[in-house]
Write a protein that holds these residues in place. Structure first.
Motif, PDB file in Angstrom:
ATOM      1  N   LYS A  97     -82.123 -15.956 -25.456  1.00 35.59           N
ATOM      2  CA  LYS A  97     -81.591 -16.316 -26.777  1.00 35.59           C
ATOM      3  C   LYS A  97     -80.411 -15.421 -27.146  1.00 35.59           C
ATOM      4  O   LYS A  97     -79.441 -15.888 -27.753  1.00 35.59           O
ATOM      5  CB  LYS A  97     -82.687 -16.198 -27.833  1.00 35.59           C
ATOM      6  N   LYS A  98     -80.477 -14.163 -26.752  1.00 32.67           N
ATOM      7  CA  LYS A  98     -79.412 -13.220 -27.107  1.00 32.67           C
ATOM      8  C   LYS A  98     -78.079 -13.638 -26.467  1.00 32.67           C
ATOM      9  O   LYS A  98     -77.041 -13.699 -27.134  1.00 32.67           O
ATOM     10  CB  LYS A  98     -79.794 -11.810 -26.662  1.00 32.67           C
ATOM     11  N   TRP A  99     -78.104 -13.943 -25.152  1.00 26.14           N
ATOM     12  CA  TRP A  99     -76.832 -14.285 -24.515  1.00 26.14           C
ATOM     13  C   TRP A  99     -76.327 -15.639 -24.986  1.00 26.14           C
ATOM     14  O   TRP A  99     -75.103 -15.837 -25.128  1.00 26.14           O
ATOM     15  CB  TRP A  99     -76.937 -14.228 -22.986  1.00 26.14           C
TER      16      TRP A  99
ATOM     17  N   GLU B  49     -72.729 -16.169 -26.685  1.00 23.96           N
ATOM     18  CA  GLU B  49     -71.821 -17.161 -26.093  1.00 23.96           C
ATOM     19  C   GLU B  49     -71.419 -18.208 -27.118  1.00 23.96           C
ATOM     20  O   GLU B  49     -70.234 -18.581 -27.223  1.00 23.96           O
ATOM     21  CB  GLU B  49     -72.506 -17.824 -24.887  1.00 23.96           C
ATOM     22  N   ALA B  50     -72.382 -18.693 -27.872  1.00 25.69           N
ATOM     23  CA  ALA B  50     -72.087 -19.705 -28.896  1.00 25.69           C
ATOM     24  C   ALA B  50     -71.132 -19.139 -29.949  1.00 25.69           C
ATOM     25  O   ALA B  50     -70.184 -19.821 -30.373  1.00 25.69           O
ATOM     26  CB  ALA B  50     -73.384 -20.180 -29.548  1.00 25.69           C
TER      27      ALA B  50
ATOM     28  N   GLU C 219     -54.470 -29.555 -29.422  1.00 22.58           N
ATOM     29  CA  GLU C 219     -55.118 -28.323 -29.867  1.00 22.58           C
ATOM     30  C   GLU C 219     -56.389 -28.629 -30.657  1.00 22.58           C
ATOM     31  O   GLU C 219     -57.394 -27.926 -30.528  1.00 22.58           O
ATOM     32  CB  GLU C 219     -54.143 -27.505 -30.723  1.00 22.58           C
ATOM     33  N   TYR C 220     -56.361 -29.667 -31.462  1.00 24.15           N
ATOM     34  CA  TYR C 220     -57.576 -30.073 -32.189  1.00 24.15           C
ATOM     35  C   TYR C 220     -58.657 -30.519 -31.197  1.00 24.15           C
ATOM     36  O   TYR C 220     -59.845 -30.238 -31.393  1.00 24.15           O
ATOM     37  CB  TYR C 220     -57.260 -31.191 -33.181  1.00 24.15           C
ATOM     38  N   ARG C 221     -58.226 -31.199 -30.139  1.00 20.56           N
ATOM     39  CA  ARG C 221     -59.203 -31.632 -29.137  1.00 20.56           C
ATOM     40  C   ARG C 221     -59.795 -30.426 -28.395  1.00 20.56           C
ATOM     41  O   ARG C 221     -60.979 -30.405 -28.061  1.00 20.56           O
ATOM     42  CB  ARG C 221     -58.557 -32.605 -28.144  1.00 20.56           C
ATOM     43  N   GLU C 222     -58.966 -29.420 -28.132  1.00 22.49           N
ATOM     44  CA  GLU C 222     -59.459 -28.205 -27.488  1.00 22.49           C
ATOM     45  C   GLU C 222     -60.476 -27.495 -28.384  1.00 22.49           C
ATOM     46  O   GLU C 222     -61.518 -27.023 -27.910  1.00 22.49           O
ATOM     47  CB  GLU C 222     -58.288 -27.274 -27.178  1.00 22.49           C
ATOM     48  N   ALA C 223     -60.179 -27.426 -29.688  1.00 32.41           N
ATOM     49  CA  ALA C 223     -61.107 -26.812 -30.640  1.00 32.41           C
ATOM     50  C   ALA C 223     -62.417 -27.589 -30.677  1.00 32.41           C
ATOM     51  O   ALA C 223     -63.510 -27.011 -30.695  1.00 32.41           O
ATOM     52  CB  ALA C 223     -60.482 -26.755 -32.026  1.00 32.41           C
ATOM     53  N   ALA C 224     -62.322 -28.919 -30.681  1.00 39.60           N
ATOM     54  CA  ALA C 224     -63.528 -29.762 -30.692  1.00 39.60           C
ATOM     55  C   ALA C 224     -64.386 -29.496 -29.467  1.00 39.60           C
ATOM     56  O   ALA C 224     -65.620 -29.434 -29.556  1.00 39.60           O
ATOM     57  CB  ALA C 224     -63.119 -31.236 -30.748  1.00 39.60           C
ATOM     58  N   SER C 225     -63.726 -29.304 -28.303  1.00 38.72           N
ATOM     59  CA  SER C 225     -64.457 -29.033 -27.071  1.00 38.72           C
ATOM     60  C   SER C 225     -65.208 -27.703 -27.164  1.00 38.72           C
ATOM     61  O   SER C 225     -66.359 -27.590 -26.705  1.00 38.72           O
ATOM     62  CB  SER C 225     -63.484 -29.010 -25.889  1.00 38.72           C
ATOM     63  N   LEU C 226     -64.584 -26.695 -27.762  1.00 45.33           N
ATOM     64  CA  LEU C 226     -65.233 -25.390 -27.910  1.00 45.33           C
ATOM     65  C   LEU C 226     -66.386 -25.440 -28.906  1.00 45.33           C
ATOM     66  O   LEU C 226     -67.443 -24.842 -28.672  1.00 45.33           O
ATOM     67  CB  LEU C 226     -64.203 -24.355 -28.355  1.00 45.33           C
ATOM     68  N   PHE C 227     -66.201 -26.157 -30.025  1.00 49.94           N
ATOM     69  CA  PHE C 227     -67.304 -26.327 -30.975  1.00 49.94           C
ATOM     70  C   PHE C 227     -68.484 -27.029 -30.303  1.00 49.94           C
ATOM     71  O   PHE C 227     -69.639 -26.666 -30.498  1.00 49.94           O
ATOM     72  CB  PHE C 227     -66.841 -27.129 -32.191  1.00 49.94           C
ATOM     73  N   SER C 228     -68.168 -28.042 -29.508  1.00 52.06           N
ATOM     74  CA  SER C 228     -69.219 -28.774 -28.795  1.00 52.06           C
ATOM     75  C   SER C 228     -69.932 -27.876 -27.797  1.00 52.06           C
ATOM     76  O   SER C 228     -71.160 -27.930 -27.662  1.00 52.06           O
ATOM     77  CB  SER C 228     -68.606 -29.982 -28.069  1.00 52.06           C
ATOM     78  N   ALA C 229     -69.173 -27.015 -27.110  1.00 54.15           N
ATOM     79  CA  ALA C 229     -69.768 -26.097 -26.141  1.00 54.15           C
ATOM     80  C   ALA C 229     -70.681 -25.097 -26.842  1.00 54.15           C
ATOM     81  O   ALA C 229     -71.756 -24.749 -26.328  1.00 54.15           O
ATOM     82  CB  ALA C 229     -68.669 -25.366 -25.372  1.00 54.15           C
ATOM     83  N   ALA C 230     -70.250 -24.621 -28.012  1.00 52.45           N
ATOM     84  CA  ALA C 230     -71.080 -23.694 -28.784  1.00 52.45           C
ATOM     85  C   ALA C 230     -72.410 -24.342 -29.154  1.00 52.45           C
ATOM     86  O   ALA C 230     -73.473 -23.730 -29.045  1.00 52.45           O
ATOM     87  CB  ALA C 230     -70.330 -23.251 -30.040  1.00 52.45           C
ATOM     88  N   SER C 231     -72.337 -25.578 -29.579  1.00 53.22           N
ATOM     89  CA  SER C 231     -73.546 -26.302 -29.958  1.00 53.22           C
ATOM     90  C   SER C 231     -74.454 -26.526 -28.753  1.00 53.22           C
ATOM     91  O   SER C 231     -75.672 -26.392 -28.835  1.00 53.22           O
ATOM     92  CB  SER C 231     -73.170 -27.640 -30.592  1.00 53.22           C
ATOM     93  N   GLN C 232     -73.829 -26.848 -27.618  1.00 54.61           N
ATOM     94  CA  GLN C 232     -74.591 -27.160 -26.414  1.00 54.61           C
ATOM     95  C   GLN C 232     -75.312 -25.924 -25.880  1.00 54.61           C
ATOM     96  O   GLN C 232     -76.487 -25.984 -25.511  1.00 54.61           O
ATOM     97  CB  GLN C 232     -73.653 -27.735 -25.345  1.00 54.61           C
ATOM     98  N   VAL C 233     -74.602 -24.779 -25.830  1.00 53.66           N
ATOM     99  CA  VAL C 233     -75.215 -23.581 -25.263  1.00 53.66           C
ATOM    100  C   VAL C 233     -76.368 -23.080 -26.128  1.00 53.66           C
ATOM    101  O   VAL C 233     -77.323 -22.463 -25.622  1.00 53.66           O
ATOM    102  CB  VAL C 233     -74.147 -22.467 -25.069  1.00 53.66           C
ATOM    103  N   TYR C 234     -76.325 -23.380 -27.420  1.00 49.94           N
ATOM    104  CA  TYR C 234     -77.376 -22.922 -28.338  1.00 49.94           C
ATOM    105  C   TYR C 234     -78.463 -23.990 -28.528  1.00 49.94           C
ATOM    106  O   TYR C 234     -79.428 -23.771 -29.252  1.00 49.94           O
ATOM    107  CB  TYR C 234     -76.751 -22.565 -29.694  1.00 49.94           C
TER     108      TYR C 234
ATOM    109  N   PRO D 226     -81.129 -25.041 -27.015  1.00 45.69           N
ATOM    110  CA  PRO D 226     -82.577 -24.792 -26.913  1.00 45.69           C
ATOM    111  C   PRO D 226     -83.197 -24.260 -28.204  1.00 45.69           C
ATOM    112  O   PRO D 226     -84.425 -24.282 -28.351  1.00 45.69           O
ATOM    113  CB  PRO D 226     -82.673 -23.746 -25.790  1.00 45.69           C
ATOM    114  N   TYR D 227     -82.367 -23.806 -29.158  1.00 47.16           N
ATOM    115  CA  TYR D 227     -82.886 -23.189 -30.369  1.00 47.16           C
ATOM    116  C   TYR D 227     -82.532 -23.973 -31.627  1.00 47.16           C
ATOM    117  O   TYR D 227     -82.653 -23.482 -32.728  1.00 47.16           O
ATOM    118  CB  TYR D 227     -82.343 -21.749 -30.491  1.00 47.16           C
ATOM    119  N   GLY D 228     -82.116 -25.196 -31.462  1.00 45.61           N
ATOM    120  CA  GLY D 228     -81.807 -26.023 -32.620  1.00 45.61           C
ATOM    121  C   GLY D 228     -80.776 -27.075 -32.256  1.00 45.61           C
ATOM    122  O   GLY D 228     -80.181 -27.048 -31.175  1.00 45.61           O
TER     123      GLY D 228
END
Length: 471
Positions: free
Chosen positions: A231-233, A237-238, A257-272, A274-276
């Protein structure tokens, strides 16, 4: 007839197949493989001789005796001369002796090689193999988990041949020592990872410590620590991806650039995940900026060209909308028919000459005998040809505005032709009027012109797609 020839060919090819010889394996050092081939070949010969009620040939008996004798002597020599620590050589040669004993015994030809097969018993060879594995495992001084695992495997291999002394218990004990030592190693690595703040690797190593020790139970608090650092890592990462996306959004000027930001937000959500369902509001922001970064295209006009334009521009960041007001790129396309005409080209004329045989006549040869002589005739004639051509033209016009400007007219033609040939004068009988080529009908000609038109246009739309990707 064809079927008979096919059957004959198959039989011929089958007769040309060269059987594999034991020597082919012996040359590569695969002596066990060679023994298997030897057994297979002699079993086949035995069956054939029994069916024909024939005795064994002396040359076959001699070949079998020489081969088995040489293999036996070689194996014995290798076993006797192997260095004390060279367990692999002894094991390999005991396995060869066991293979000969099991594959060549109790066969119609076994009596010819009994003096070699009778040197050993199956149980004796198996016990010898077990002893070698036992001693090889015992010679290993274990200092880490891999050593214990290797010892366990060697004891287990020996046990598969023969239950020698306490070989089974030793296999089990060393397997347990592997579990314990491996768990200790992974746990220690996990602790080192924590000190180095490599929490992702720490989680993986604590998880390995837990998993490898499971046959014996739970190893310390490895499962708990694996969950904590997992959970810590993921949280770190998120957060990193979330902050990168926020930084891009603050300075964004381009859709990409907006699409790149969207991809990073999506990655943050995906990596987290397991906890929500989302990290902070990352999922919502990913959707917001994905839409903001979309190229929204409205294409109207001729349906044939509109469909192909959509196909050329289709990307994951492109949306085709149903109205101009909802689009940031509007493309108007039209296509009309130009002329359709049929015309004949000038008649072409060419002179032809051929000297052809037309019959025979009786003439006297040098001895006065009457013989047939070929009669030839010169033919001088003319060949005429006229070509009929169908030609169609299609015209298109493209106007785009918004993210990309394209204002261009296109024109493409298609043609088909048919040539009629005829002859005049002293014409040989083999020449008759004929037609070459094919004229397309009016609609077919326009269809071909339309395809040529799109071939001319599509490069501009692939270029448009390339530019849109970087806006």
């Amino acid at each position: 007839m064809k079927k008979v020839l096919l059957v004959f060919l198959c039989l011929f090819l089958a007769s040309c197949v060269v059987p594999v010889k034991p020597e082919d394996k012996f040359k590569t050092g695969d002596y066990i493989g060679g023994v298997n081939i030897l057994a297979t070949n002699f079993n086949a010969k035995s069956q054939k001789l029994q069916q024909q009620n024939k005795p064994w040939k002396e040359k076959d008996i001699l070949y079998l005796q020489v081969t088995v004798s040489e293999l036996t002597q070689m194996a014995q020599k290798n076993i006797q001369q192997a260095a004390a620590a060279d367990y692999d050589t002894r094991i390999k040669n005991y396995q060869l002796l066991l293979e000969m004993k099991t594959k060549l015994e109790d066969k119609s030809y076994s009596s010819f090689i009994e003096q070699y097969l009778g040197l050993y018993t199956v149980s004796g060879l198996k016990e010898s193999l077990a002893i070698q594995f036992y001693q090889q495992a015992g010679a290993i001084v274990a200092t880490n988990s891999n050593d214990y695992l290797r010892k366990a495997k060697l004891y287990r291999q020996g046990y598969e041949y023969f239950n020698y002394k306490d070989i089974y218990k030793r296999a089990e004990d060393n397997q347990k020592m592997y579990y314990k030592t491996a768990a200790q190693e992974f746990y220690a690595e996990g602790q080192a990872n924590v000190r180095a703040r490599n929490y992702k690797q720490a989680a993986a190593n604590f998880r390995k410590a837990h998993d490898v020790y499971l046959p014996l139970g739970n190893y310390k608090d490895s499962a708990k620590l694996a969950d904590i650092y997992e959970k810590k890592w993921r949280t770190i990462e998120a957060e990193n991806q979330y902050q990168q996306a926020q930084a891009i959004v603050r300075k964004a000027r381009y859709l990409s650039e907006y699409r790149e930001a969207a991809s990073l937000f999506s990655a943050a959500s995906q990596v987290y995940s397991p906890y929500g369902s989302s990290y902070k509001n990352a999922t919502k922001l990913a959707d917001v900026y994905a839409r903001k970064g979309q190229v929204q295209i409205f294409v109207r006009g001729n349906s044939y060209l509109a469909d192909r334009i959509r196909s050329a521009l289709q990307k994951n960041y492109v949306s085709f909308v149903s109205s101009a007001s909802a689009a940031n790129l509007v493309i108007d396309v039209s296509m009309t028919r130009g002329h359709f005409q049929q015309y004949k080209e000038n008649i072409e004329t060419s002179d032809k000459h051929e000297n052809l045989r037309v019959g025979t006549k009786q003439v006297a040869d040098a001895d006065g005998n009457m013989v047939n002589q070929a009669v030839y005739e010169d033919f001088y004639f003319k060949q005429y040809s006229v070509k009929t051509v169908n030609e169609a033209e299609m015209i298109a016009e493209v106007r785009s505005n918004g993210l990309y400007d394209l204002n261009r007219q296109y024109s493409a033609k298609s043609t088909s032709s048919q040539t009629y040939y005829w002859f005049d004068g002293h014409v040989p009988s083999k020449y008759t009027a004929f037609t070459e080529g094919k004229l397309l009908g009016r609609e077919e000609q326009f269809d071909q012109a339309r395809e040529n038109l799109w071939s001319q246009m599509r490069g501009d739309f692939y270029e448009m797609s390339r530019v849109l990707a970087n806006l």
